[in-house]
Design an enzyme around this catalytic site. Structure first.
Site, mmCIF file in Angstrom:
data_model
loop_
_atom_site.group_PDB
_atom_site.id
_atom_site.type_symbol
_atom_site.label_atom_id
_atom_site.label_comp_id
_atom_site.label_asym_id
_atom_site.label_seq_id
_atom_site.Cartn_x
_atom_site.Cartn_y
_atom_site.Cartn_z
ATOM 1 N N LYS A 168 -1.516 -12.358 -0.162
ATOM 2 C CA LYS A 168 -1.257 -13.750 0.178
ATOM 3 C C LYS A 168 -0.028 -13.850 1.094
ATOM 4 C CE LYS A 168 -4.649 -14.049 -2.725
ATOM 5 N NZ LYS A 168 -4.468 -14.279 -4.153
ATOM 6 N N TYR A 170 -4.566 -17.876 -12.122
ATOM 7 C CA TYR A 170 -5.600 -17.351 -11.237
ATOM 8 C C TYR A 170 -6.815 -16.928 -12.069
ATOM 9 C CZ TYR A 170 -7.737 -14.173 -7.838
ATOM 10 O OH TYR A 170 -8.611 -13.541 -7.004
ATOM 11 N N ARG A 184 -1.508 9.933 -3.656
ATOM 12 C CA ARG A 184 -1.661 8.997 -4.770
ATOM 13 C C ARG A 184 -0.325 8.852 -5.497
ATOM 14 N NH1 ARG A 184 -3.104 11.202 -9.107
ATOM 15 N NH2 ARG A 184 -4.939 12.294 -8.314
ATOM 16 N N ASP A 229 3.921 -13.859 -12.344
ATOM 17 C CA ASP A 229 3.144 -13.718 -11.107
ATOM 18 C C ASP A 229 3.761 -14.672 -10.083
ATOM 19 O OD1 ASP A 229 1.295 -13.941 -9.036
ATOM 20 O OD2 ASP A 229 -0.443 -13.706 -10.353
#
Ligand SMILES: *Cc1c(COP(=O)(O)O)cnc(C)c1O
Length: 382
Positions: free
Chosen positions: A195, A98, A46, A170
């Protein structure tokens, strides 16, 4: 070195132990320690994993930034930015974005006392008006999802710098191949690597890139403390994808421009939005700010929902579905998909009508794509 070279080599040196040319998938949760408190840079996956490190280094390089951080999704990366703030803080957000980011600000972080207000995305001065004493962040997408509006990043970053506020961009739609917000003065670049960066519609992932070391250390602390990190296999797939980002973005952009021209001349199409068209109100800014116009074309059809239904039913190559940025062409109906979490009233206020479609143009042959659209448009009212 140039973008294409960095995409294939940065963070991806051959494995020193075996000579493996490709970064191995370090499918391990933990690492042997050489003694008490003595380790080789990795303790627990992690906190850090060598495959993820390769990805983080590569993405930072693509954005020409110093530090990269990888997350389990684009929204995990977005949420990570918000963990920098606390109750009583205020953020100013561009008003076209978004749907999931809007939901994150409105339904999750508002509950924790972080207030978001919205500025007109294509007007930097409207952001300035909204900055208050407790404002900590300005958040924008450019081009936006799904209206493909742009904001002048240089003008906006001057405003945020003067006000001592962070600017997060973004950059999912443009990808670092077409636009590098850090070079225009942004502080944080946000990606849904799902994407274009991964590019093959086979993983969910996110990333942040920053230049400021203190900001990086803070984000790194929260990345480990909240834990939304990608596994090594997903990290590997993103690396695999980003190596060909330049080739794909060139092809996505060329195909999209070709189809945008075709759609603009079609009688069944009410409106075509694409930053590469001279009819786009911010075409000049797009030419200045981006090195290509990207693969997303938004359209409005004549004929209401019935037209949308007839059109989407007839498509053979374009897949009807959520998401964007993969090698295959895709059509999204924002009203019921990506922006389904926004009220109808708010949707219409923004211009996302029931006749609005977002097209993610893939890298199939452009003639086949045009033929598919032509057939589907002919089916409307037939
Ligand atoms: C998809 C998307 C996101 C969210 O990313 P996920 O990987 O789906 O969590 C954020 N911003 C933009 C612009 C997107 O297209």
């Amino acid at each position: 070195m140039k973008f294409e070279t960095r995409a294939i080599h940065d963070g991806q040196q051959p494995d020193p132990q075996t000579g493996a040319v490709i970064v191995p998938v370090y499918q391990t949760s933990t690492y042997q320690q050489d003694g008490l408190g003595v380790h080789r840079g990795y303790e627990y996956s992690r906190t850090g994993n060598p495959t993820r490190t390769a990805l983080e280094t590569a993405i930072a390089s693509l954005e020409e930034g110093k530090f990269g951080l990888a997350y389990a999704s684009g929204l995990a990366a977005s949420a990570a930015v918000l963990t920098l703030f606390q109750s009583g803080d205020h953020i100013v957000v561009g008003d076209d974005l978004y749907g999931g980011s809007y939901r994150l600000f409105e339904k999750v972080f508002r509950k924790f006392g972080i207030d978001a207000t919205y500025a007109q995305i294509d007007d930097p001065a409207s952001f300035k008006k909204q900055i208050r004493n407790n404002t900590k962040l300005v958040w924008v997408e450019t081009p936006t999802n799904p209206l493909l509006k742009l904001v002048d990043l240089k003008a906006l970053s001057k405003i945020t710098k003067d006000a001592g506020v962070l600017l997060a961009v973004d950059n999912t739609f443009a990808s670092p191949y077409l636009q590098k917000p850090l070079l225009s003065g942004a502080d944080i670049v946000v990606h849904s690597t799902t994407k274009y960066i991964a590019g093959h519609s086979d993983i969910i992932g996110g990333a942040l890139v920053v230049n400021d070391e203190k900001l990086y250390q803070e984000l790194k602390f929260y990345q480990n403390a909240t834990g939304a990190t990608p596994g090594p296999w997903d990290s590997w797939l993103v690396i695999r994808g980003l190596r060909t980002l330049s080739l794909r973005m060139r092809e996505h952009s060329a195909n999209a421009l070709f189809l945008a021209h075709f759609l603009e001349g079609h009688p069944q199409v009410k409106k075509v939005i694409y930053p590469g068209l001279s009819s786009h109100p911010q075409h000049e800014l797009a030419k200045k700010q981006m090195s290509g116009f990207g693969g997303i074309v938004s359209i409005e059809l004549h004929g209401g929902i019935a037209a949308v239904e007839a059109f989407t039913k007839e498509l053979k190559i374009f897949v009807l579905g959520e998401s964007l940025g993969g090698v295959e062409s895709l059509v999204t109906y924002p009203a019921k998909m990506s922006h389904g979490s926004i009220s109808r009233e708010e949707r219409y206020r923004r211009g996302i009508t029931d006749e609005f479609l977002r097209i993610s143009v893939g890298i199939e042959h452009k003639d086949d794509l045009k033929q598919d659209l032509e057939n589907a448009l002919a089916a409307i009212g037939a």
